[in-house]
Design a protein around this motif. Structure first.
Motif, PDB file in Angstrom:
ATOM      1  N   HIS A  26       2.017  10.397  -6.342  1.00  0.00           N
ATOM      2  CA  HIS A  26       3.585  10.578  -6.205  1.00  0.00           C
ATOM      3  C   HIS A  26       4.143   9.227  -5.712  1.00  0.00           C
ATOM      4  O   HIS A  26       3.285   8.635  -5.045  1.00  0.00           O
ATOM      5  CB  HIS A  26       3.898  11.959  -5.570  1.00  0.00           C
ATOM      6  CG  HIS A  26       3.618  13.108  -6.219  1.00  0.00           C
ATOM      7  ND1 HIS A  26       2.643  13.784  -6.113  1.00  0.00           N
ATOM      8  CD2 HIS A  26       4.477  13.776  -7.166  1.00  0.00           C
ATOM      9  CE1 HIS A  26       2.644  14.899  -6.762  1.00  0.00           C
ATOM     10  NE2 HIS A  26       3.686  14.838  -7.422  1.00  0.00           N
ATOM     11  N   ASP A  27       5.181   9.014  -5.613  1.00  0.00           N
ATOM     12  CA  ASP A  27       5.824   8.112  -4.988  1.00  0.00           C
ATOM     13  C   ASP A  27       5.711   8.322  -3.478  1.00  0.00           C
ATOM     14  O   ASP A  27       5.229   9.190  -2.798  1.00  0.00           O
ATOM     15  CB  ASP A  27       7.321   7.874  -5.268  1.00  0.00           C
ATOM     16  CG  ASP A  27       8.172   8.993  -4.763  1.00  0.00           C
ATOM     17  OD1 ASP A  27       8.571   9.051  -3.499  1.00  0.00           O
ATOM     18  OD2 ASP A  27       8.111  10.070  -5.510  1.00  0.00           O
ATOM     19  N   LEU A  86       7.237   8.457  -1.036  1.00  0.00           N
ATOM     20  CA  LEU A  86       8.373   9.119  -0.190  1.00  0.00           C
ATOM     21  C   LEU A  86       8.255  10.701  -0.440  1.00  0.00           C
ATOM     22  O   LEU A  86       8.760  11.642   0.334  1.00  0.00           O
ATOM     23  CB  LEU A  86       9.701   8.772  -0.414  1.00  0.00           C
ATOM     24  CG  LEU A  86      10.181   7.566   0.188  1.00  0.00           C
ATOM     25  CD1 LEU A  86      11.569   6.744  -0.271  1.00  0.00           C
ATOM     26  CD2 LEU A  86      10.018   7.301   1.802  1.00  0.00           C
ATOM     27  N   TRP A  87       7.296  11.098  -1.191  1.00  0.00           N
ATOM     28  CA  TRP A  87       7.262  12.260  -1.742  1.00  0.00           C
ATOM     29  C   TRP A  87       6.953  13.264  -0.579  1.00  0.00           C
ATOM     30  O   TRP A  87       7.409  14.338  -0.485  1.00  0.00           O
ATOM     31  CB  TRP A  87       6.426  12.516  -3.014  1.00  0.00           C
ATOM     32  CG  TRP A  87       6.169  13.947  -3.638  1.00  0.00           C
ATOM     33  CD1 TRP A  87       6.838  14.635  -4.153  1.00  0.00           C
ATOM     34  CD2 TRP A  87       4.997  14.636  -3.608  1.00  0.00           C
ATOM     35  NE1 TRP A  87       6.317  15.765  -4.702  1.00  0.00           N
ATOM     36  CE2 TRP A  87       5.154  15.832  -4.076  1.00  0.00           C
ATOM     37  CE3 TRP A  87       3.725  14.397  -2.874  1.00  0.00           C
ATOM     38  CZ2 TRP A  87       4.072  16.728  -4.192  1.00  0.00           C
ATOM     39  CZ3 TRP A  87       2.899  15.394  -2.763  1.00  0.00           C
ATOM     40  CH2 TRP A  87       2.998  16.592  -3.455  1.00  0.00           C
ATOM     41  N   HIS A 119       9.290  13.479   2.082  1.00  0.00           N
ATOM     42  CA  HIS A 119      10.584  14.407   1.916  1.00  0.00           C
ATOM     43  C   HIS A 119      10.352  15.819   1.867  1.00  0.00           C
ATOM     44  O   HIS A 119      11.114  16.635   2.073  1.00  0.00           O
ATOM     45  CB  HIS A 119      10.931  14.030   0.443  1.00  0.00           C
ATOM     46  CG  HIS A 119      12.653  14.353   0.244  1.00  0.00           C
ATOM     47  ND1 HIS A 119      13.283  13.740  -0.950  1.00  0.00           N
ATOM     48  CD2 HIS A 119      13.378  14.884   0.851  1.00  0.00           C
ATOM     49  CE1 HIS A 119      14.460  14.089  -0.891  1.00  0.00           C
ATOM     50  NE2 HIS A 119      14.724  14.962   0.260  1.00  0.00           N
ATOM     51  N   GLN A 170      14.038   1.336  -0.561  1.00  0.00           N
ATOM     52  CA  GLN A 170      13.727   2.598  -0.890  1.00  0.00           C
ATOM     53  C   GLN A 170      13.995   3.713   0.557  1.00  0.00           C
ATOM     54  O   GLN A 170      14.562   4.653   0.485  1.00  0.00           O
ATOM     55  CB  GLN A 170      12.492   2.735  -1.496  1.00  0.00           C
ATOM     56  CG  GLN A 170      12.734   2.115  -2.891  1.00  0.00           C
ATOM     57  CD  GLN A 170      11.417   1.762  -3.525  1.00  0.00           C
ATOM     58  OE1 GLN A 170      10.201   1.828  -2.950  1.00  0.00           O
ATOM     59  NE2 GLN A 170      11.222   1.719  -4.937  1.00  0.00           N
ATOM     60  N   ALA A 206      17.748   3.951   1.394  1.00  0.00           N
ATOM     61  CA  ALA A 206      18.467   4.902   0.599  1.00  0.00           C
ATOM     62  C   ALA A 206      18.008   6.481   0.827  1.00  0.00           C
ATOM     63  O   ALA A 206      18.731   7.167   0.974  1.00  0.00           O
ATOM     64  CB  ALA A 206      17.915   4.770  -0.958  1.00  0.00           C
ATOM     65  N   SER A 233      19.417   7.321   4.209  1.00  0.00           N
ATOM     66  CA  SER A 233      20.760   7.479   4.192  1.00  0.00           C
ATOM     67  C   SER A 233      20.982   8.825   3.443  1.00  0.00           C
ATOM     68  O   SER A 233      22.089   9.740   3.656  1.00  0.00           O
ATOM     69  CB  SER A 233      21.319   6.396   3.049  1.00  0.00           C
ATOM     70  OG  SER A 233      22.641   6.682   2.615  1.00  0.00           O
ATOM     71  N   LEU A 234      20.355   9.276   2.541  1.00  0.00           N
ATOM     72  CA  LEU A 234      20.383  10.585   1.875  1.00  0.00           C
ATOM     73  C   LEU A 234      20.096  11.752   2.855  1.00  0.00           C
ATOM     74  O   LEU A 234      21.251  12.708   2.833  1.00  0.00           O
ATOM     75  CB  LEU A 234      19.317  10.565   0.679  1.00  0.00           C
ATOM     76  CG  LEU A 234      19.095  12.125   0.028  1.00  0.00           C
ATOM     77  CD1 LEU A 234      20.242  12.335  -0.919  1.00  0.00           C
ATOM     78  CD2 LEU A 234      17.886  12.305  -0.652  1.00  0.00           C
ATOM     79  N   LEU A 235      19.185  11.753   3.601  1.00  0.00           N
ATOM     80  CA  LEU A 235      18.912  12.766   4.530  1.00  0.00           C
ATOM     81  C   LEU A 235      20.097  12.686   5.529  1.00  0.00           C
ATOM     82  O   LEU A 235      20.674  13.746   6.139  1.00  0.00           O
ATOM     83  CB  LEU A 235      17.902  12.310   5.483  1.00  0.00           C
ATOM     84  CG  LEU A 235      16.385  12.321   4.910  1.00  0.00           C
ATOM     85  CD1 LEU A 235      15.239  12.098   5.972  1.00  0.00           C
ATOM     86  CD2 LEU A 235      16.098  13.630   4.292  1.00  0.00           C
TER      87      LEU A 235
END
Lengths: 278, 278
Positions: B99-100, B102-103, B106, B146, B149, B152-154
């Motif tokens: 996976h990427d 950050l998976w 997250h 990345q 972003a 910032s989402l969190l």
């Protein structure tokens, strides 16, 4: 091609995109063509699996009765279901609501080598959430950028992203809702909520238009699929999948060939060593 | 305050930030102060839990032996561990690598009401991955944005993010590595790899400088904590946590008060209805 790819920043007017376009083919011809394309997509998926550097994410969105389940079932007929996972996103659970809106989606992003199909998706958070005003506008508005950053992250780690909006007319929806009442086997899908949601048809169309316009990117394009005719819809989806994966065919084959050469060399060396020690 | 908060876009020169700064306090005074601050942070965490609209994410990074485990253990003495989860990020597993980057991070982001502590984090993907050249430069370089972003989402969904770089000197690291060899109880932490990594000390410092500079934001700031002295380190961390949470105290209290008033009103109504029916 019946499905319309939306360019980045293109203004989308769903009214002006036909819902019943079927291309130049008759139903029979379309089904023949779907068979060929399905075979091609299946082969491409096998290469994706074997090469192991990419994954494929297919997102389905559409109004109630637009045919998300049907379109997905059709795909599952021509891909290898073993390396494929369908995720449905319903009303968020308490634990999902306790996280950012991308949390539950990211968790089921397809790993390399596999295919992920989303039946509804993170786009609900700029669709139903917007129409029903479940969060302030500033919150859902910020999500377009958050979605783009997220899909860009997936793309940068090898996920090929395709997004389908199944586009039906309001008239077609009415017929399908009424048909559900007649059909005992589909009656479980009946819900007063569907009729209530239908009252907000225009709001949903506006929400879709903006979501599709703002979040159609080079690495994660939106396709508007005329979906009044199921056979035309299924063909359009298969066409897009084939066209999306086709450019990877040669690189994947080349990669697999070099893996094969390496394996053959090792095998030859192993056999030589056996012969020597015998 | 001993910990240095890095402003967005500030150039970071770790050489010029002392590793042994202890503020104006003696060790005894610092431990007294830590007791008070720990109590305050514990109380603030209870409010965070009760109010339920925010979560707290604490990230720890630092060279080997910098004291990540120690600093986390100390925090766990003054927070309520029931609503706290520590996640350690080691060499990625095959499924994580599929996976990427950050998976996996997250997936364990703290839900509302709770505290998440990261022992190492997604920053390893711009640190060890960069120093050891595990991916091309273009790949790790894209990760700063990345990461921003993602954090910032969190933040946009109520996560308060604080990031600590535990800053020790190369000399202090040598002493700690040598001490591990003497200490039977710490021998399990011994690893030739630590000495090998130490040869790339300067490369790591450069990687940290850039990561901290590029990813220190208003909503997810980096703090450089002088960590040669463990007692000074622990005090500095507690100070930052208290200062970070303190501004939320009044809003949380106000929110809880209104919940309390509502509950009392409901209770009074319930009792009145009982009296009436009696």
């Amino acid at each position: 091609m019946p499905a319309r790819r939306i360019s980045p920043n293109q203004i989308v007017r769903l009214d002006s995109i036909p819902t019943d376009y079927t291309g130049d083919l008759s139903k029979d011809e379309a089904q023949e063509r779907l068979k060929d394309l399905g075979k091609e997509v299946g082969d491409l998926q096998e290469l994706l699996f074997a090469a192991g550097d990419h994954s494929l994410l297919i997102v389905f969105q559409g109004m109630d009765t637009a045919g998300k389940d049907g379109a997905i079932n059709r795909i599952l007929e021509y891909v290898n279901v073993q390396s494929c996972r369908v995720s449905s996103f319903k009303v968020p659970t308490p634990i999902e609501l306790a996280h950012d809106f991308l949390w539950r989606v990211h968790a089921v992003a397809p790993p390399k080598g596999s295919v992920g199909i989303f039946n509804r998706s993170h786009y609900e958070d700029v669709l139903v959430v917007r129409v029903k005003q479940l969060v302030p506008e500033a919150v859902w508005r910020a999500r377009y950028e958050q979605i783009n950053a997220f899909e860009s992250l997936l793309a940068s780690s090898g996920t090929i992203v395709v997004k389908f909006f199944l586009h039906i007319s309001k008239k077609e929806q009415e017929e399908r809702l009424l048909a559900r009442e007649q059909d005992v086997e589909k009656a479980w899908k009946l819900s007063v909520g569907d009729w209530k949601e239908r009252e907000r048809w225009d709001d949903y169309q506006r929400a879709y238009e903006e979501a599709i316009a703002r979040c159609s990117t080079e690495h994660a394009p939106w396709y508007v699929v005329p979906a009044d005719k199921k056979w035309a819809r299924d063909l359009a989806v298969a066409e897009v999948l084939a066209e999306t994966l086709r450019p990877y065919r040669e690189p994947w084959l080349a990669q697999l060939a070099s893996v094969g050469v390496k394996a053959k060399t090792e095998l030859a060396e192993y056999r030589a060593s056996l012969a020597q020690s015998a």
